[in-house]
Scaffold this motif. Structure first.
Motif, short mmCIF file in Angstrom:
data_model
loop_
_atom_site.label_atom_id
_atom_site.label_comp_id
_atom_site.label_asym_id
_atom_site.label_seq_id
_atom_site.Cartn_x
_atom_site.Cartn_y
_atom_site.Cartn_z
N SER A 14 0.83 -1.21 0.00
CA SER A 14 0.00 0.00 0.00
C SER A 14 0.86 1.26 0.00
O SER A 14 0.57 2.23 -0.71
CB SER A 14 -0.92 -0.01 1.23
N GLN A 15 1.94 1.24 0.79
CA GLN A 15 2.85 2.39 0.80
C GLN A 15 3.49 2.60 -0.56
O GLN A 15 3.65 3.74 -1.02
CB GLN A 15 3.92 2.20 1.87
N ARG A 54 2.21 1.71 -3.46
CA ARG A 54 1.19 2.28 -4.35
C ARG A 54 1.01 3.76 -4.08
O ARG A 54 0.87 4.56 -5.02
CB ARG A 54 -0.13 1.54 -4.18
N THR A 55 1.03 4.13 -2.80
CA THR A 55 0.89 5.55 -2.47
C THR A 55 2.06 6.37 -3.00
O THR A 55 1.88 7.45 -3.56
CB THR A 55 0.77 5.72 -0.95
N GLU A 56 3.27 5.82 -2.81
CA GLU A 56 4.45 6.53 -3.30
C GLU A 56 4.43 6.64 -4.83
O GLU A 56 4.77 7.69 -5.40
CB GLU A 56 5.72 5.81 -2.85
N ALA A 85 1.74 6.61 -6.65
CA ALA A 85 0.69 7.55 -7.01
C ALA A 85 1.16 9.00 -6.82
O ALA A 85 0.87 9.87 -7.65
CB ALA A 85 -0.56 7.30 -6.17
N LEU A 86 1.91 9.24 -5.72
CA LEU A 86 2.43 10.58 -5.50
C LEU A 86 3.44 10.97 -6.58
O LEU A 86 3.46 12.11 -7.07
CB LEU A 86 3.08 10.67 -4.12
N LEU A 101 -6.35 6.92 -9.61
CA LEU A 101 -6.85 6.69 -8.26
C LEU A 101 -7.75 5.47 -8.16
O LEU A 101 -8.31 5.20 -7.10
CB LEU A 101 -7.62 7.93 -7.76
N ASP A 119 -8.99 1.55 -7.98
CA ASP A 119 -8.56 0.48 -7.09
C ASP A 119 -9.16 -0.83 -7.58
O ASP A 119 -10.23 -0.84 -8.20
CB ASP A 119 -9.05 0.78 -5.66
#
Length: 433
Positions: free
Chosen positions: A200-201, A203-205, A207-208, A275, A277
């Motif tokens: 998840s981290q 994917r967040t990184e 995405a950022l 964004l 999922d």
């Protein structure tokens, strides 16, 4: 906050309680057994004394038996049978007694008694020993429970100690709690949880990072039309222009405004795709989705000859809004940039692997073969797209193909223009109805 008892203490207490229950039950049973067995031994002693006494002599000649209790005349009330044993008190001492008929003297009885106090004292001494042994056994059970529980919870303690440092620095070694199945299961579950958190981290990184790149490219692409609009507005506000010149600048402003609006709309669609999922995937009736798109496109483009060929009841798993974006962009590109007058949307399944293909054919000007790969990149416009395009339409198509685990390609169309093919690997595609 008050801390709860440790697992080691709970196991020790549980062991002590279990031992107390078991030993208590055994002690009660043992005490009952001692009492019953002692009473039976006294009864056998009475039988032996009676057999040794000459009961066929006159009553006044019966010898005194040392083991018999002496008492005043008629100390026990007579009974009808000579075999009944009873408990009584003689001179303050508990005895077991039995009345026996004297042979040769009708109606005469003699009472034979054995004292119970020695038996009671012996039982009490044994009960004291049993109680002492029970207390020692309970203490031993608690101690052994504490000792064995300490060894059993040691893997959990190592796991808890190791988890305090997980995540402090990248690449921290995860604790490996081996030695107990429950600890191993917990360690594996926590490892899987950490893997999910790490994914998840990531994917967040990602995405950022995509958002930063996306914002930079978007700002670059929007800067040119906005600068052009500002220049036109400055000319309108500072210079005296003829009517034809003003109308030309206004037309340029409107065209640039439409370009900015189109770019922002496509950027919004791309951002929505970034964004998305896996939880957004659902069962989609593909034939119904394509039919709605064709009907709406026919209303939006009155002069367009658009048709559909799709099997009824074909259900796939996907993102409804994403699949609709692919179809809308394909039709808009065919009309706006390819100047197509005819569009055919075909849906088919591959019987070999169950994959689904959506093909959009047109009779427009097409796309040069050398550009059929690069036009799927962001802000890349084909040769015949003109200045009105944002360069994001086919990028949205490629993005949605990736989100669905498929691919998008451009090839020559049998209608004379270009064919956009979206291939979806759908092993679970089913027919309904």
């Amino acid at each position: 906050m008050r801390r709860s008892l440790s697992l080691q203490a709970r196991v020790a207490i549980a062991s002590a309680l279990s031992a107390t229950i078991v030993i208590g039950a055994i002690a009660v049973a043992f005490a009952v057994f001692l009492r019953v067995n002692g009473s039976q031994q006294l009864d056998r002693t009475l039988d032996s004394v009676i057999l040794a006494t000459p009961l066929d002599m006159p009553a006044n000649t019966i010898p005194t038996v040392p083991s018999l209790a002496t008492a005043p005349a008629d100390p026990f009330p007579p009974v009808e049978t000579s075999t009944a044993t009873r408990v009584a008190s003689v001179a303050g001492e508990a005895v077991r007694a039995r009345d026996v008929r004297i042979i040769g003297t009708p109606g005469a009885l003699v009472s034979v008694a054995v004292p119970e106090n020695p038996l009671i004292d012996a039982i009490r001494r044994q009960q004291v020993w049993v109680a002492a042994a029970a207390v020692a056994a309970i203490a031993a059970a608690a101690g052994l429970g504490w000792l064995f529980a300490g060894r059993a919870v040691r893997p959990l303690q190592r796991l808890a100690a190791g988890m305090h440092t997980v995540g402090d620095t990248p690449g921290t070694h995860r604790p490996n709690a081996r030695g107990a199945r429950e600890a191993e299961d917990l360690s594996d579950a926590m490892g899987q949880m950490l893997d999910r958190i790490a994914a998840s981290q990531k994917r967040t990184e990602d995405a950022l990072g995509s958002a930063r790149d996306f914002a930079a490219v978007s700002a670059h692409e929007l800067r040119t039309p906005l600068t052009s609009m500002r220049t036109d507005l400055e000319v309108l506000s500072t210079m005296r222009l003829s009517r034809p010149e003003r109308e030309e600048i206004l037309r340029d402003l409107l065209a640039t405004q439409r370009q900015v609006e189109t770019t922002l709309t496509d950027l919004e669609r791309l951002a929505a795709g970034e964004l998305s999922d896996p939880a957004d995937h659902e069962q989609v009736d593909l034939a119904e989705l394509v039919d709605r798109c064709v009907q709406e496109s026919a209303r939006t483009h009155p002069g367009l000859d658009i048709a559909v060929s799709a099997p009824e009841g074909l259900v796939v798993r996907g993102i409804p809004t994403g699949l609709r974006l692919v179809l809308d962009n394909a039709v808009i590109n065919a009309v706006r940039h390819g100047r197509a007058g005819r569009v055919l949307v075909t849906v088919a399944t591959d019987p070999r692997d169950g994959s689904v293909t959506i093909a959009v054919d047109d009779d427009g000007t097409g796309i040069p073969e050398s550009e059929r790969v690069s036009v799927f990149e962001r802000f890349v416009r084909g040769t015949g797209s003109g200045a009105a395009g944002s360069g994001l339409g086919l990028a949205v198509v490629a993005q949605q193909a990736g989100l669905h685990g498929g691919s998008a390609t451009l090839t020559d169309s049998p209608l004379g223009g270009i064919r956009l093919t979206l291939r979806l690997p759908q092993p679970a595609a089913v027919r309904v109805g």
